[in-house]
Design a protein around this motif. Structure first.
Motif, PDB file in Angstrom:
ATOM      1  N   ASP A 188      39.886  -0.998   1.239  1.00 56.19           N
ATOM      2  CA  ASP A 188      40.276  -2.557   1.209  1.00 56.19           C
ATOM      3  C   ASP A 188      41.075  -3.349   1.642  1.00 56.19           C
ATOM      4  O   ASP A 188      41.024  -4.458   1.436  1.00 56.19           O
ATOM      5  N   LEU A 189      41.345  -2.818   2.909  1.00 58.76           N
ATOM      6  CA  LEU A 189      42.405  -4.662   3.274  1.00 58.76           C
ATOM      7  C   LEU A 189      42.119  -5.100   4.212  1.00 58.76           C
ATOM      8  O   LEU A 189      42.965  -6.155   2.850  1.00 58.76           O
ATOM      9  N   ARG A 190      41.145  -5.395   4.538  1.00 62.42           N
ATOM     10  CA  ARG A 190      40.485  -7.162   4.249  1.00 62.42           C
ATOM     11  C   ARG A 190      40.786  -7.831   3.348  1.00 62.42           C
ATOM     12  O   ARG A 190      40.707  -9.157   3.217  1.00 62.42           O
ATOM     13  N   GLY A 191      39.978  -7.250   1.946  1.00 58.28           N
ATOM     14  CA  GLY A 191      39.983  -7.795   1.198  1.00 58.28           C
ATOM     15  C   GLY A 191      41.173  -7.833   0.314  1.00 58.28           C
ATOM     16  O   GLY A 191      41.039  -9.430  -0.389  1.00 58.28           O
ATOM     17  N   ASP A 192      41.491  -7.300   0.327  1.00 56.07           N
ATOM     18  CA  ASP A 192      43.513  -7.668  -0.409  1.00 56.07           C
ATOM     19  C   ASP A 192      43.887  -8.279   0.338  1.00 56.07           C
ATOM     20  O   ASP A 192      44.455  -9.365  -0.484  1.00 56.07           O
ATOM     21  N   ALA A 193      44.242  -8.450   1.590  1.00 51.58           N
ATOM     22  CA  ALA A 193      44.649  -9.271   2.424  1.00 51.58           C
ATOM     23  C   ALA A 193      44.275 -10.988   2.309  1.00 51.58           C
ATOM     24  O   ALA A 193      44.891 -12.071   1.846  1.00 51.58           O
ATOM     25  N   ARG A 194      42.913 -11.078   1.894  1.00 49.82           N
ATOM     26  CA  ARG A 194      41.928 -12.161   1.766  1.00 49.82           C
ATOM     27  C   ARG A 194      42.787 -12.662   0.319  1.00 49.82           C
ATOM     28  O   ARG A 194      42.862 -13.956   0.112  1.00 49.82           O
ATOM     29  N   ALA A 195      43.068 -12.222  -0.878  1.00 51.65           N
ATOM     30  CA  ALA A 195      43.277 -12.212  -2.147  1.00 51.65           C
ATOM     31  C   ALA A 195      44.670 -12.429  -2.370  1.00 51.65           C
ATOM     32  O   ALA A 195      45.703 -12.570  -3.441  1.00 51.65           O
ATOM     33  N   GLY A 196      45.599 -11.745  -1.156  1.00 56.89           N
ATOM     34  CA  GLY A 196      46.346 -12.086  -1.395  1.00 56.89           C
ATOM     35  C   GLY A 196      48.129 -11.335  -1.961  1.00 56.89           C
ATOM     36  O   GLY A 196      48.854 -11.171  -2.080  1.00 56.89           O
ATOM     37  N   LEU A 197      47.034 -10.033  -1.638  1.00 53.02           N
ATOM     38  CA  LEU A 197      47.345  -8.957  -2.910  1.00 53.02           C
ATOM     39  C   LEU A 197      48.311  -8.138  -1.472  1.00 53.02           C
ATOM     40  O   LEU A 197      47.994  -7.908   0.309  1.00 53.02           O
ATOM     41  N   ARG A 198      49.894  -7.183  -1.871  1.00 55.59           N
ATOM     42  CA  ARG A 198      50.673  -7.257  -0.831  1.00 55.59           C
ATOM     43  C   ARG A 198      50.835  -5.602  -0.848  1.00 55.59           C
ATOM     44  O   ARG A 198      51.430  -5.044  -1.783  1.00 55.59           O
ATOM     45  N   THR A 199      49.624  -5.004  -0.356  1.00 55.30           N
ATOM     46  CA  THR A 199      49.719  -3.410  -0.145  1.00 55.30           C
ATOM     47  C   THR A 199      49.876  -2.584   0.770  1.00 55.30           C
ATOM     48  O   THR A 199      50.740  -3.396   1.173  1.00 55.30           O
ATOM     49  N   LEU A 200      50.379  -1.480   0.212  1.00 53.91           N
ATOM     50  CA  LEU A 200      50.943  -0.711   1.987  1.00 53.91           C
ATOM     51  C   LEU A 200      50.820  -0.904   3.094  1.00 53.91           C
ATOM     52  O   LEU A 200      51.594  -1.333   4.195  1.00 53.91           O
ATOM     53  N   PRO A 201      49.046  -1.020   3.123  1.00 56.54           N
ATOM     54  CA  PRO A 201      48.309  -1.315   5.000  1.00 56.54           C
ATOM     55  C   PRO A 201      48.691  -2.674   4.974  1.00 56.54           C
ATOM     56  O   PRO A 201      48.439  -3.144   6.210  1.00 56.54           O
ATOM     57  N   ALA A 202      48.686  -3.079   3.901  1.00 59.85           N
ATOM     58  CA  ALA A 202      48.712  -4.920   4.352  1.00 59.85           C
ATOM     59  C   ALA A 202      50.337  -5.138   4.291  1.00 59.85           C
ATOM     60  O   ALA A 202      49.971  -5.858   5.318  1.00 59.85           O
ATOM     61  N   VAL A 203      51.012  -4.523   4.020  1.00 60.74           N
ATOM     62  CA  VAL A 203      52.215  -4.869   4.715  1.00 60.74           C
ATOM     63  C   VAL A 203      52.932  -3.834   6.233  1.00 60.74           C
ATOM     64  O   VAL A 203      53.625  -4.852   6.814  1.00 60.74           O
ATOM     65  N   PHE A 204      52.831  -3.019   5.979  1.00 59.82           N
ATOM     66  CA  PHE A 204      52.749  -2.075   7.033  1.00 59.82           C
ATOM     67  C   PHE A 204      51.602  -1.910   8.221  1.00 59.82           C
ATOM     68  O   PHE A 204      52.289  -1.487   9.130  1.00 59.82           O
ATOM     69  N   GLY A 205      50.531  -2.308   8.147  1.00 60.75           N
ATOM     70  CA  GLY A 205      49.654  -2.334   9.129  1.00 60.75           C
ATOM     71  C   GLY A 205      48.350  -1.310   8.728  1.00 60.75           C
ATOM     72  O   GLY A 205      49.478   0.235   8.110  1.00 60.75           O
ATOM     73  N   ARG A 206      48.099  -0.954   9.523  1.00 61.92           N
ATOM     74  CA  ARG A 206      46.417   0.142   9.020  1.00 61.92           C
ATOM     75  C   ARG A 206      47.137   1.162   9.775  1.00 61.92           C
ATOM     76  O   ARG A 206      47.346   2.353   9.346  1.00 61.92           O
ATOM     77  N   THR A 207      48.060   1.307  11.282  1.00 57.08           N
ATOM     78  CA  THR A 207      47.828   2.556  11.877  1.00 57.08           C
ATOM     79  C   THR A 207      49.149   3.551  11.650  1.00 57.08           C
ATOM     80  O   THR A 207      49.184   4.378  11.276  1.00 57.08           O
ATOM     81  N   PRO A 208      50.573   2.333  11.287  1.00 54.45           N
ATOM     82  CA  PRO A 208      51.723   3.188  10.397  1.00 54.45           C
ATOM     83  C   PRO A 208      51.245   4.050   9.539  1.00 54.45           C
ATOM     84  O   PRO A 208      52.151   5.382   9.056  1.00 54.45           O
ATOM     85  N   VAL A 209      50.294   3.582   8.286  1.00 50.83           N
ATOM     86  CA  VAL A 209      50.172   3.682   6.717  1.00 50.83           C
ATOM     87  C   VAL A 209      49.668   5.056   6.906  1.00 50.83           C
ATOM     88  O   VAL A 209      49.522   5.657   6.091  1.00 50.83           O
ATOM     89  N   LEU A 210      48.383   5.237   8.092  1.00 47.83           N
ATOM     90  CA  LEU A 210      47.365   6.790   8.136  1.00 47.83           C
ATOM     91  C   LEU A 210      47.814   6.966   8.789  1.00 47.83           C
ATOM     92  O   LEU A 210      47.632   8.527   8.414  1.00 47.83           O
TER      93      LEU A 210
END
Length: 94
Positions: free
Chosen positions: A12-34
């Motif tokens: 849900d990274l793109r949708g969370d970013a559009r909604a302004g949610l600061r999840t771990l993938p949104a803050v640190f990036g997709r690749t480092p979190v994975l």
């Protein structure tokens, strides 16, 4: 469970970013979190194999595999397969 829920946040990274949610993938990036999810799940999965909870270890290893597979953009069915796999292992544990 934390690795599984954060992996679903990657979905849900793109949708969370559009909604302004600061999840771990949104803050640190997709690749480092994975990479972190894969490393932690792999470590727990392998460490559990020596102690005997094989279904729990397999569930952790499955999360590691799905995390590595998610390095490439995946669709909804990929994450549905992840959830179904984890439900299967939870059923074995119960």
């Amino acid at each position: 469970v934390l690795c599984l829920t954060v992996l679903l946040d990657v979905r849900d990274l793109r949708g969370d970013a559009r909604a302004g949610l600061r999840t771990l993938p949104a803050v640190f990036g997709r690749t480092p979190v994975l990479a972190a999810i894969a490393a932690v799940s792999l470590a727990f999965g392998l460490s559990g194999l020596g102690r005997g909870p094989y279904a729990a270890s397999a569930a952790e290893l499955a999360i590691a595999v799905f995390a590595l597979g998610a390095l490439r953009e995946r669709g909804k069915r990929y994450y549905d397969a992840l959830v179904l796999t984890e439900i299967f292992f939870l059923a074995l544990l119960f």
